[in-house]
Design an enzyme around this catalytic site. Structure first.
Site, PDB file in Angstrom:
ATOM      1  N   ILE A   1       0.830  -1.200   0.000  1.00 27.21           N
ATOM      2  CA  ILE A   1       0.000   0.000   0.000  1.00 27.21           C
ATOM      3  C   ILE A   1       0.865   1.250   0.000  1.00 27.21           C
ATOM      4  O   ILE A   1       0.586   2.216  -0.719  1.00 27.21           O
ATOM      5  CB  ILE A   1      -0.954  -0.015   1.209  1.00 27.21           C
ATOM      6  CG1 ILE A   1      -1.952  -1.169   1.091  1.00 27.21           C
ATOM      7  CG2 ILE A   1      -1.703   1.317   1.326  1.00 27.21           C
ATOM      8  CD1 ILE A   1      -2.760  -1.425   2.349  1.00 27.21           C
TER       9      ILE A   1
ATOM     10  N   ASP B   1      14.527   2.954  10.440  1.00 25.91           N
ATOM     11  CA  ASP B   1      13.665   2.013  11.140  1.00 25.91           C
ATOM     12  C   ASP B   1      12.799   2.802  12.118  1.00 25.91           C
ATOM     13  O   ASP B   1      13.323   3.506  12.993  1.00 25.91           O
ATOM     14  CB  ASP B   1      14.534   1.007  11.896  1.00 25.91           C
ATOM     15  CG  ASP B   1      13.736  -0.126  12.515  1.00 25.91           C
ATOM     16  OD1 ASP B   1      12.529   0.064  12.788  1.00 25.91           O
ATOM     17  OD2 ASP B   1      14.312  -1.204  12.733  1.00 25.91           O
TER      18      ASP B   1
ATOM     19  N   TYR C   1      -2.849  -8.439  16.113  1.00 34.31           N
ATOM     20  CA  TYR C   1      -2.974  -7.495  14.998  1.00 34.31           C
ATOM     21  C   TYR C   1      -4.174  -6.570  15.208  1.00 34.31           C
ATOM     22  O   TYR C   1      -4.082  -5.353  15.023  1.00 34.31           O
ATOM     23  CB  TYR C   1      -3.105  -8.259  13.685  1.00 34.31           C
ATOM     24  CG  TYR C   1      -3.193  -7.378  12.470  1.00 34.31           C
ATOM     25  CD1 TYR C   1      -2.085  -6.671  12.027  1.00 34.31           C
ATOM     26  CD2 TYR C   1      -4.383  -7.255  11.757  1.00 34.31           C
ATOM     27  CE1 TYR C   1      -2.149  -5.848  10.910  1.00 34.31           C
ATOM     28  CE2 TYR C   1      -4.467  -6.449  10.636  1.00 34.31           C
ATOM     29  CZ  TYR C   1      -3.346  -5.744  10.222  1.00 34.31           C
ATOM     30  OH  TYR C   1      -3.427  -4.929   9.122  1.00 34.31           O
TER      31      TYR C   1
ATOM     32  N   VAL D   1      -6.130  -7.089   1.753  1.00 35.59           N
ATOM     33  CA  VAL D   1      -5.598  -6.479   0.536  1.00 35.59           C
ATOM     34  C   VAL D   1      -4.575  -7.417  -0.091  1.00 35.59           C
ATOM     35  O   VAL D   1      -3.764  -8.032   0.607  1.00 35.59           O
ATOM     36  CB  VAL D   1      -4.941  -5.113   0.849  1.00 35.59           C
ATOM     37  CG1 VAL D   1      -4.524  -4.410  -0.450  1.00 35.59           C
ATOM     38  CG2 VAL D   1      -5.906  -4.238   1.647  1.00 35.59           C
TER      39      VAL D   1
END
Length: 247
Positions: free
Chosen positions: A17, A51, A142, A174
């Protein structure tokens, strides 16, 4: 949606994405800075490498790129997945996922907040998930992380109302490299894909472009009176309960 003269920072821009958001913003006229921890095949060649779990390194990288410049758009796409019930992930995995998905979003936003406040049309778009709304099996960690992203979105929108618009997009499943890796790790990739597709009321996975289009609208001046909104791009998954025969 035109972004001429606007500058955008997109995290997680090496793939999925984030890569599509960065590409479409650039095609629509924005100056785009992509950030990721490492390049990937087919990725942009101008990434800022950092990071988002390393606060000092992230601050140094972003300050080196922006200094006192104006930033108009921040899209927080960087994130990782996690599978399993509440019994399946240990404390270390909880800490890792929350550090990336939630605290990482906060770190990036905090780092460029002064730059956003210099803009007359500042917008933040975070990537949450349908997992923040719907109870999905095998997604305890999650779901918790993405629910926190949605709550963070609303709180930040309240803190900066009238100065920065803050919204989030909540995709269904997705078709991205991460989902591809999830399928590859399953016992039967074809059957697992069929199961994921059947879970979506529209009978297919979303594309990265479909999610990116929603992100672009929320980030654009066209959505100038939209803030504190969680926009589902989920094929009806959150709101529809269709008979199985219709799918």
């Amino acid at each position: 949606m035109e972004f001429d003269g606007l500058t955008a920072l997109v995290t997680g821009a090496a793939s999925g994405i984030g890569l599509r958001v960065a590409t479409l913003l650039e095609e629509s006229g924005a100056t785009v800075i992509g950030l990721d921890r490492a390049p990937a095949p087919g990725t942009r060649d101008d990434l800022v490498l950092a990071d988002i779990t390393d606060g000092p390194a992230l601050e140094a990288a972003l300050h080196g790129r922006f200094a006192d410049e104006r930033l108009d758009i921040l899209v927080n796409c960087a994130g990782i997945g996690a599978t399993g019930t509440i019994a399946d992930n240990d404390d270390a995995e909880w800490a890792r996922v929350l550090d990336i998905n939630v605290t990482g979003t906060a770190r990036v936003t905090r780092s460029v907040l002064p730059n956003l406040l210099r803009s007359d049309c500042a917008a933040i778009v975070n990537i949450s998930s349908i997992a923040a709304w719907a109870g999905l099996p095998q997604r305890a960690l999650y779901s918790a992380s993405k629910g926190a992203v949605q709550a963070l979105t609303l709180a930040t929108a309240a803190d900066f109302a009238g100065r920065i618009r803050v919204n989030c997009v909540c995709p269904g499943t997705v078709d991205t490299p991460w989902v591809g890796r999830l399928l590859d790790a399953s016992d039967d990739a074809q059957e697992e894909r069929r199961r994921l597709e059947a879970r979506q009321p529209m009978g297919r996975l979303a594309t990265a472009d479909e999610v990116a289009a929603a992100v672009l609208w929320l980030a654009s001046p066209a959505a100038s009176f939209v803030t504190a909104t969680a926009l589902g791009v989920d094929g009806g998954m959150a709101g529809l309960r269709l008979p199985s025969s219709t799918r």
